[in-house]
Design a protein around this motif. Structure first.
Motif, PDB file in Angstrom:
ATOM      1  N   GLU A  67       3.717  -1.142   0.253  1.00 40.08           N
ATOM      2  CA  GLU A  67       3.436   0.207  -0.247  1.00 40.08           C
ATOM      3  C   GLU A  67       2.002   0.327  -0.737  1.00 40.08           C
ATOM      4  O   GLU A  67       1.334   1.330  -0.488  1.00 40.08           O
ATOM      5  CB  GLU A  67       4.412   0.565  -1.364  1.00 40.08           C
ATOM      6  CG  GLU A  67       5.826   0.800  -0.870  1.00 40.08           C
ATOM      7  CD  GLU A  67       6.827   0.939  -1.998  1.00 40.08           C
ATOM      8  OE1 GLU A  67       6.414   1.019  -3.173  1.00 40.08           O
ATOM      9  OE2 GLU A  67       8.027   0.962  -1.697  1.00 40.08           O
ATOM     10  N   GLN A  68       1.504  -0.699  -1.428  1.00 40.72           N
ATOM     11  CA  GLN A  68       0.115  -0.679  -1.898  1.00 40.72           C
ATOM     12  C   GLN A  68      -0.852  -0.643  -0.718  1.00 40.72           C
ATOM     13  O   GLN A  68      -1.841   0.085  -0.748  1.00 40.72           O
ATOM     14  CB  GLN A  68      -0.182  -1.902  -2.761  1.00 40.72           C
ATOM     15  CG  GLN A  68       0.372  -1.827  -4.147  1.00 40.72           C
ATOM     16  CD  GLN A  68      -0.019  -3.051  -4.949  1.00 40.72           C
ATOM     17  OE1 GLN A  68       0.046  -4.183  -4.460  1.00 40.72           O
ATOM     18  NE2 GLN A  68      -0.410  -2.834  -6.186  1.00 40.72           N
ATOM     19  N   ALA A  69      -0.573  -1.437   0.304  1.00 46.37           N
ATOM     20  CA  ALA A  69      -1.459  -1.481   1.471  1.00 46.37           C
ATOM     21  C   ALA A  69      -1.486  -0.129   2.181  1.00 46.37           C
ATOM     22  O   ALA A  69      -2.549   0.338   2.616  1.00 46.37           O
ATOM     23  CB  ALA A  69      -1.005  -2.581   2.435  1.00 46.37           C
ATOM     24  N   ILE A  70      -0.328   0.509   2.309  1.00 49.60           N
ATOM     25  CA  ILE A  70      -0.275   1.821   2.954  1.00 49.60           C
ATOM     26  C   ILE A  70      -1.021   2.851   2.112  1.00 49.60           C
ATOM     27  O   ILE A  70      -1.819   3.640   2.634  1.00 49.60           O
ATOM     28  CB  ILE A  70       1.200   2.243   3.185  1.00 49.60           C
ATOM     29  CG1 ILE A  70       1.847   1.330   4.225  1.00 49.60           C
ATOM     30  CG2 ILE A  70       1.278   3.702   3.616  1.00 49.60           C
ATOM     31  CD1 ILE A  70       3.349   1.490   4.341  1.00 49.60           C
ATOM     32  N   ARG A  71      -0.786   2.851   0.809  1.00 50.51           N
ATOM     33  CA  ARG A  71      -1.438   3.820  -0.079  1.00 50.51           C
ATOM     34  C   ARG A  71      -2.956   3.658  -0.067  1.00 50.51           C
ATOM     35  O   ARG A  71      -3.697   4.641  -0.087  1.00 50.51           O
ATOM     36  CB  ARG A  71      -0.888   3.651  -1.494  1.00 50.51           C
ATOM     37  CG  ARG A  71      -1.362   4.697  -2.475  1.00 50.51           C
ATOM     38  CD  ARG A  71      -0.748   4.498  -3.842  1.00 50.51           C
ATOM     39  NE  ARG A  71      -0.413   3.095  -3.975  1.00 50.51           N
ATOM     40  CZ  ARG A  71       0.634   2.612  -4.635  1.00 50.51           C
ATOM     41  NH1 ARG A  71       1.435   3.358  -5.231  1.00 50.51           N
ATOM     42  NH2 ARG A  71       0.875   1.329  -4.702  1.00 50.51           N
ATOM     43  N   ARG A  72      -3.432   2.425  -0.013  1.00 52.49           N
ATOM     44  CA  ARG A  72      -4.877   2.155  -0.013  1.00 52.49           C
ATOM     45  C   ARG A  72      -5.511   2.254   1.370  1.00 52.49           C
ATOM     46  O   ARG A  72      -6.709   2.057   1.512  1.00 52.49           O
ATOM     47  CB  ARG A  72      -5.135   0.739  -0.566  1.00 52.49           C
ATOM     48  CG  ARG A  72      -4.789   0.579  -2.016  1.00 52.49           C
ATOM     49  CD  ARG A  72      -4.984  -0.860  -2.524  1.00 52.49           C
ATOM     50  NE  ARG A  72      -6.256  -1.406  -2.130  1.00 52.49           N
ATOM     51  CZ  ARG A  72      -6.412  -2.437  -1.284  1.00 52.49           C
ATOM     52  NH1 ARG A  72      -5.381  -3.024  -0.751  1.00 52.49           N
ATOM     53  NH2 ARG A  72      -7.595  -2.881  -0.999  1.00 52.49           N
ATOM     54  N   ARG A  73      -4.689   2.492   2.400  1.00 54.93           N
ATOM     55  CA  ARG A  73      -5.159   2.535   3.796  1.00 54.93           C
ATOM     56  C   ARG A  73      -5.830   1.208   4.179  1.00 54.93           C
ATOM     57  O   ARG A  73      -6.829   1.172   4.906  1.00 54.93           O
ATOM     58  CB  ARG A  73      -6.110   3.699   4.025  1.00 54.93           C
ATOM     59  CG  ARG A  73      -5.464   5.031   3.811  1.00 54.93           C
ATOM     60  CD  ARG A  73      -6.403   6.166   4.152  1.00 54.93           C
ATOM     61  NE  ARG A  73      -5.752   7.430   3.913  1.00 54.93           N
ATOM     62  CZ  ARG A  73      -6.112   8.283   2.989  1.00 54.93           C
ATOM     63  NH1 ARG A  73      -7.126   8.005   2.193  1.00 54.93           N
ATOM     64  NH2 ARG A  73      -5.473   9.406   2.846  1.00 54.93           N
ATOM     65  N   ALA A  74      -5.263   0.127   3.679  1.00 54.62           N
ATOM     66  CA  ALA A  74      -5.846  -1.200   3.881  1.00 54.62           C
ATOM     67  C   ALA A  74      -5.708  -1.689   5.318  1.00 54.62           C
ATOM     68  O   ALA A  74      -6.561  -2.431   5.800  1.00 54.62           O
ATOM     69  CB  ALA A  74      -5.191  -2.196   2.930  1.00 54.62           C
TER      70      ALA A  74
END
Length: 100
Positions: A67-74
């Motif tokens: 979820e963090q990676a998706i939110r940060r567009r990582a």
């Protein structure tokens, strides 16, 4: 000595664990503890055997880091993609691995 003037052998030969950074939480962990993911046709897919061709990114196999990676567009940055990738396949994989 090698051409760069050091006696250094490969990390695998010395028994040193290879480190990678999770694109979700940005913490470093052993390569074996992270899931490698790659983009195939604009879709982020898991690569648990670490054998698929192409540029890869590392991620802890839990929904929080995903979820963090998706939110940060990582994923777009790490995999050098121009458009936002589809992460539904990876989401199903991570949710399935958490249930077992």
């Amino acid at each position: 000595m090698n051409q760069h003037g050091s006696d250094r052998q490969g990390a695998a030969q010395q028994g040193v664990k290879q480190q990678r950074t999770c694109v979700g939480c940005r913490s470093r962990a052993a390569r074996a503890d992270l899931l490698r993911v790659v983009a195939v046709g604009g879709v982020i897919v898991p690569d648990p055997r670490k054998r698929l061709p192409g540029r890869g990114a590392s991620l802890h196999p839990d929904s929080g880091c995903l979820e963090q990676a998706i939110r940060r567009r990582a994923f777009s940055r790490a995999l050098r993609l121009e458009a936002s990738p589809d992460s539904s396949v990876l989401l199903r994989y991570v949710q399935g691995s958490e249930e077992t």
